[in-house]
Design a protein around this motif. Structure first.
Motif, PDB file in Angstrom:
ATOM      1  N   GLN A  89       0.857  -1.201   0.000  1.00 53.57           N
ATOM      2  CA  GLN A  89       0.000   0.000   0.000  1.00 53.57           C
ATOM      3  C   GLN A  89       0.882   1.236   0.000  1.00 53.57           C
ATOM      4  OE1 GLN A  89      -3.037  -0.011   3.024  1.00 53.57           O
ATOM      5  NE2 GLN A  89      -3.297   2.224   2.937  1.00 53.57           N
ATOM      6  N   MET A  90       0.572   2.172  -0.921  1.00 55.01           N
ATOM      7  CA  MET A  90       1.386   3.381  -1.099  1.00 55.01           C
ATOM      8  C   MET A  90       0.524   4.623  -0.975  1.00 55.01           C
ATOM      9  SD  MET A  90       3.660   2.277  -4.414  1.00 55.01           S
ATOM     10  CE  MET A  90       4.533   3.837  -4.313  1.00 55.01           C
ATOM     11  N   ASP A  91       1.043   5.619  -0.274  1.00 55.05           N
ATOM     12  CA  ASP A  91       0.394   6.934  -0.220  1.00 55.05           C
ATOM     13  C   ASP A  91       1.291   8.043  -0.756  1.00 55.05           C
ATOM     14  OD1 ASP A  91       2.251   6.912   1.784  1.00 55.05           O
ATOM     15  OD2 ASP A  91       0.838   7.363   3.405  1.00 55.05           O
ATOM     16  N   GLN A  92       2.492   7.687  -1.217  1.00 54.09           N
ATOM     17  CA  GLN A  92       3.384   8.651  -1.859  1.00 54.09           C
ATOM     18  C   GLN A  92       4.422   7.895  -2.697  1.00 54.09           C
ATOM     19  OE1 GLN A  92       5.602  10.908   1.015  1.00 54.09           O
ATOM     20  NE2 GLN A  92       6.480   9.093   1.999  1.00 54.09           N
ATOM     21  N   TYR A  93       4.957   8.619  -3.692  1.00 50.77           N
ATOM     22  CA  TYR A  93       5.993   8.040  -4.531  1.00 50.77           C
ATOM     23  C   TYR A  93       6.875   9.160  -5.073  1.00 50.77           C
ATOM     24  CZ  TYR A  93       8.250   5.238  -8.147  1.00 50.77           C
ATOM     25  OH  TYR A  93       9.176   4.573  -8.923  1.00 50.77           O
ATOM     26  N   PRO A  94       8.189   9.002  -4.989  1.00 43.93           N
ATOM     27  CA  PRO A  94       8.959   7.920  -4.375  1.00 43.93           C
ATOM     28  C   PRO A  94       8.780   7.866  -2.863  1.00 43.93           C
ATOM     29  CG  PRO A  94      10.360   9.452  -5.637  1.00 43.93           C
ATOM     30  CD  PRO A  94       9.031  10.057  -5.561  1.00 43.93           C
ATOM     31  N   GLY A  95       9.045   6.705  -2.299  1.00 42.89           N
ATOM     32  CA  GLY A  95       8.916   6.508  -0.871  1.00 42.89           C
ATOM     33  C   GLY A  95       9.585   5.208  -0.459  1.00 42.89           C
ATOM     34  N   PHE A 152      13.184  -3.941  -8.369  1.00 42.51           N
ATOM     35  CA  PHE A 152      12.782  -3.024  -7.299  1.00 42.51           C
ATOM     36  C   PHE A 152      12.683  -3.814  -5.998  1.00 42.51           C
ATOM     37  CE2 PHE A 152      11.139  -1.487 -11.273  1.00 42.51           C
ATOM     38  CZ  PHE A 152      11.367  -0.127 -11.264  1.00 42.51           C
ATOM     39  N   VAL A 153      12.758  -3.073  -4.894  1.00 35.43           N
ATOM     40  CA  VAL A 153      12.505  -3.633  -3.573  1.00 35.43           C
ATOM     41  C   VAL A 153      11.127  -3.159  -3.136  1.00 35.43           C
ATOM     42  CG1 VAL A 153      13.226  -3.716  -1.154  1.00 35.43           C
ATOM     43  CG2 VAL A 153      14.924  -3.746  -2.983  1.00 35.43           C
ATOM     44  N   LEU A 154      10.253  -4.107  -2.786  1.00 36.39           N
ATOM     45  CA  LEU A 154       8.858  -3.822  -2.467  1.00 36.39           C
ATOM     46  C   LEU A 154       8.587  -4.173  -1.009  1.00 36.39           C
ATOM     47  CD1 LEU A 154       6.174  -2.918  -3.817  1.00 36.39           C
ATOM     48  CD2 LEU A 154       5.679  -5.340  -4.187  1.00 36.39           C
ATOM     49  N   GLN A 155       7.981  -3.232  -0.279  1.00 33.06           N
ATOM     50  CA  GLN A 155       7.596  -3.473   1.122  1.00 33.06           C
ATOM     51  C   GLN A 155       6.145  -3.937   1.144  1.00 33.06           C
ATOM     52  OE1 GLN A 155       8.052  -0.089   3.689  1.00 33.06           O
ATOM     53  NE2 GLN A 155       7.132  -1.092   5.452  1.00 33.06           N
ATOM     54  N   ILE A 156       5.925  -5.176   1.475  1.00 34.41           N
ATOM     55  CA  ILE A 156       4.569  -5.730   1.509  1.00 34.41           C
ATOM     56  C   ILE A 156       4.065  -5.723   2.953  1.00 34.41           C
ATOM     57  CG2 ILE A 156       4.909  -7.132  -0.536  1.00 34.41           C
ATOM     58  CD1 ILE A 156       5.414  -9.535   1.292  1.00 34.41           C
ATOM     59  N   GLN A 157       2.729  -5.807   3.095  1.00 35.53           N
ATOM     60  CA  GLN A 157       2.092  -5.729   4.408  1.00 35.53           C
ATOM     61  C   GLN A 157       0.865  -6.625   4.407  1.00 35.53           C
ATOM     62  OE1 GLN A 157       1.246  -1.702   5.538  1.00 35.53           O
ATOM     63  NE2 GLN A 157       0.181  -2.260   7.434  1.00 35.53           N
ATOM     64  N   ASP A 158       0.667  -7.352   5.517  1.00 38.72           N
ATOM     65  CA  ASP A 158      -0.498  -8.217   5.624  1.00 38.72           C
ATOM     66  C   ASP A 158      -1.620  -7.517   6.373  1.00 38.72           C
ATOM     67  OD1 ASP A 158       0.377  -8.174   8.208  1.00 38.72           O
ATOM     68  OD2 ASP A 158       0.890 -10.313   8.332  1.00 38.72           O
ATOM     69  N   ASP A 159      -2.718  -8.243   6.592  1.00 41.15           N
ATOM     70  CA  ASP A 159      -3.878  -7.644   7.257  1.00 41.15           C
ATOM     71  C   ASP A 159      -3.606  -7.311   8.720  1.00 41.15           C
ATOM     72  OD1 ASP A 159      -5.213  -7.920   4.879  1.00 41.15           O
ATOM     73  OD2 ASP A 159      -6.111  -9.862   5.424  1.00 41.15           O
ATOM     74  N   ASN A 160      -2.644  -7.957   9.324  1.00 41.61           N
ATOM     75  CA  ASN A 160      -2.327  -7.698  10.740  1.00 41.61           C
ATOM     76  C   ASN A 160      -1.334  -6.556  10.924  1.00 41.61           C
ATOM     77  OD1 ASN A 160      -3.988  -9.855  11.532  1.00 41.61           O
ATOM     78  ND2 ASN A 160      -2.316 -11.340  11.195  1.00 41.61           N
ATOM     79  N   GLY A 161      -0.886  -5.941   9.816  1.00 42.25           N
ATOM     80  CA  GLY A 161       0.043  -4.826   9.921  1.00 42.25           C
ATOM     81  C   GLY A 161       1.499  -5.218   9.861  1.00 42.25           C
TER      82      GLY A 161
END
Length: 251
Positions: A73-79, A92-101
């Motif tokens: 989930q992204m709210d800005q780019y680049p970030g 690219f390096v991607l930061q993923i996130q699950d439903d528990n945060g």
């Protein structure tokens, strides 16, 4: 913005991407794709970028079933959510996130450089639109807070209008036109351009006396030594009487 939060739009789809397990960052200089096992991807599937209001979601799904593998989930780019590697434009390096945060970092690779270019441009265009919408909302808010301008006249207020070309036009229009035929122009006080009034003639004092035959006219005395002796006729002749009564001198 309730409608924007419930509306989803797909802005980019790539049918094949690769996911890699990456080692921890060794230094602050960034990630290097050469440190990954590029010939042994941990997962291969489809990538979709979905915009939901001002937020962009990068979803990794199964090619066949569409089952979600991971999401960022992204709210800005680049970030910090998406970071390019230092040694290639396809990874690219991607930061993923699950439903528990909980979140983790994975490597994302494209088989073609054109796919990686589209991925980068889609994110830039989305957040460029977000920035423009934010600036427009600020302008509308500032205009609603600011009091409206009062452009009406106050009591007793007047304005003056200065038109500077009137005198020049009047001065130019007062010039006299040249008179054709080589004649001199009329004097300043004379009227030009209109019909000329007939000259005033003095009353004829001779004609009434000539036409007034019935009135008594003074007797004209004969002039001696010019026409001869015309007065030698008898005083009682009818010709002299007629000439005296009519006022005419007969020769």
């Amino acid at each position: 913005m309730a409608e924007d939060s419930s509306y989803e739009s797909v802005i980019c789809v790539k049918p094949e991407v690769h996911v890699y397990r990456i080692p921890p960052r060794a230094s602050n200089r960034g990630y290097r794709a050469a440190d990954w096992k590029l010939d042994e991807p941990a997962w291969t599937g489809r990538m979709k970028i979905i915009s939901k209001g001002k937020v962009a979601f990068i979803k990794l799904e199964d090619k066949n079933s569409g089952e979600l593998f991971a999401q960022a989930q992204m709210d800005q780019y680049p970030g910090c959510v998406v970071e390019a590697v230092t040694d290639s434009s396809r990874y690219f390096v991607l930061q993923i996130q699950d439903d528990n945060g909980r979140h983790a970092f994975i490597g994302l690779g494209f088989a073609d450089r054109g796919d990686s270019f589209d991925f980068n441009v889609a994110l830039q265009d989305h957040f460029k639109w977000v920035k423009q919408e934010s600036e427009l909302a600020k302008q509308e808010a500032s205009q609603s807070v600011a009091p409206p301008l009062d452009l009406g006249f106050k009591d007793g207020q007047t304005i003056k209008i200065s038109i500077g070309n009137i005198k020049k036009k009047e001065a130019g229009g007062a010039k006299s036109r040249p008179v054709p035929g080589g004649l001199l122009p009329p004097p300043p006080g004379a009227k030009t351009g209109g019909p000329q009034s007939p000259p005033v003639t003095q009353p004829n004092t001779v004609m009434p006396s000539l036409l007034d035959l019935g009135s008594q006219a003074p007797v004209v005395q004969p002039t001696p030594d010019i026409w001869g002796d015309f007065t030698s006729a008898p005083a009682g002749s009818s010709s002299s009487k007629d000439s005296q009564q009519s006022g005419w001198v007969q020769f």
